[in-house]
Enzyme design. Structure first.
Site, mmCIF file in Angstrom:
data_model
loop_
_atom_site.group_PDB
_atom_site.id
_atom_site.type_symbol
_atom_site.label_atom_id
_atom_site.label_comp_id
_atom_site.label_asym_id
_atom_site.label_seq_id
_atom_site.Cartn_x
_atom_site.Cartn_y
_atom_site.Cartn_z
ATOM 1 N N LYS A 1 -13.583 -30.927 36.574
ATOM 2 C CA LYS A 1 -12.639 -31.723 35.778
ATOM 3 C C LYS A 1 -13.392 -32.659 34.823
ATOM 4 C CE LYS A 1 -9.198 -31.246 39.381
ATOM 5 N NZ LYS A 1 -8.605 -31.740 40.604
ATOM 6 N N ASP B 1 -1.450 -35.827 37.268
ATOM 7 C CA ASP B 1 -1.348 -34.686 38.188
ATOM 8 C C ASP B 1 0.116 -34.304 38.414
ATOM 9 O OD1 ASP B 1 -3.433 -33.237 39.180
ATOM 10 O OD2 ASP B 1 -3.921 -34.619 40.825
ATOM 11 N N GLN C 1 -8.346 -37.076 44.069
ATOM 12 C CA GLN C 1 -8.627 -35.717 44.545
ATOM 13 C C GLN C 1 -8.158 -35.567 45.990
ATOM 14 O OE1 GLN C 1 -9.944 -33.169 42.607
ATOM 15 N NE2 GLN C 1 -9.453 -31.891 44.377
#
Ligand code: NAP
Length: 292
Positions: free
Chosen positions: A54, A121, A98
């Site tokens: 990422k 997200d 994460q």
């Protein structure tokens, strides 16, 4: 019939080039560099590898990124404090924690602590709820990647039978809801579905996100179906495969995504997209005087 193999890497590269231009415009016109904060708790090799991917993608797109690493022993309060300060940091437009998190940290309280405006997200309850009414602030990245693949290939969704195999909160359910918003007729299957093939054979578009190699064999795929394989499984011999018997199903489908190189590259691309959109909203808010 042999299916068209959808090149997710090529679609992702094309979109990333377009997004880079938007980043350049933000910098030149507004003096704003989109910023993504990635929080990694603990030291799982898999999580570290996803996070590195990422960060690298951000760098290539001209997006500023910050990696915040906390030890596996960090408390939930420590993590919530970090999120709180990122929520008010004007250089940060997207916050990503994460997953998975260590067992002593409550995932939902962490996700709900992220400002909805920075939840790139798309996992916050508000964004999840918005999938039902069609009013999300950010769409979750993997389902959004699936949608973008269908759009890119000019595959109509309206009125088609869509079967989603897998009902997780991060892939299966949001994918089903997003495609329902586009007027598809949607069925969701999961582990307890009796006679999976009974449903998958109805699918004009079959999206598979179960995490089970070879779950979908040609006998349970309708001739001419579009097959999108979200699965990502590492076999004992090290090979990466999806959930679909690719070699068999590609002879029956009209379109199919490979693994790797299908949905995977699109997930990170949609994360870049959401971060840029967030920065663009920030720029608009400043221009219109709602923010300083
Ligand atoms: P998950 O949380 O484990 O959910 C799997 C879902 O599949 C569950 O709803 C489960 O049913 C269902 N399922 C499992 N076995 C099944 C079977 N035999 N028949 C029908 N349904 C079955 O996994 P996830 O996070 O959604 O991920 C799914 C797959 O996508 C994994 O391989 C993951 O690595 C991959 N993935 C890829 C990307 C990407 O960017 N390419 C991103 C995210 C995930 P129950 O609800 O009944 O348990």
């Amino acid at each position: 019939m042999s299916a068209k193999i959808i090149d997710g890497k090529a679609i992702a590269a094309k979109l990333r080039a377009e997004y880079h231009v938007r980043v350049d415009v933000l910098k030149a016109k507004h003096g704003i560099t989109p910023g993504l904060a990635v929080i990694l708790v603990g030291d799982s090799a898999a999580s570290r590898s996803y996070v590195s991917g990422k960060i690298k993608a951000c760098r290539e797109a001209g997006i500023h990124s910050e990696l915040i690493e906390l030890p596996a022993t960090a408390s939930e309060v420590e993590l919530l404090d970090r999120i709180e300060s990122l929520n008010t940091d004007p250089a940060i437009h997207g916050i990503l924690v994460q997953l998975p998190l260590p067992a002593h940290i409550g995932v939902s309280s962490v996700i709900e602590a992220i400002s909805v405006e920075k939840d790139v997200d798309g996992f916050h309850l508000y964004n999840m709820g918005g999938l039902v009414t069609g009013s999300t602030v950010f769409s979750p990245c993997t389902p959004y990647g699936v949608q973008k693949i269908l759009e890119h290939e000019n595959i109509p969704v309206e009125g088609r039978n869509v079967v989603v195999v897998g009902a997780s909160n991060i892939v299966g359910k949001p994918t089903a809801l997003m495609l329902m918003q586009q007027d598809a007729t949607v069925v969701i299957c999961h582990k307890k579905t009796r006679d999976l093939g009974h449903f998958t054979l109805l699918a004009d578009i079959l999206v598979v996100a179960a995490g089970v190699p070879n779950l979908i064999v040609p006998q349970i795929v309708r001739t001419g179906a579009v097959v999108i394989d979200v699965g990502f499984n590492r076999l004992p011999d090290g090979r990466i495969v999806g959930d679909v018997d690719f070699e068999g199903v590609k002879e029956k489908a009209s379109y199919i995504t490979p693994v790797p190189g299908g949905v995977g590259p699109m997930t990170v691309t949609m994360l870049l997209h959401n971060t840029i959109v967030s920065a663009e909203r920030f720029a608009t808010a400043i221009t219109s005087g709602f923010r300083r």
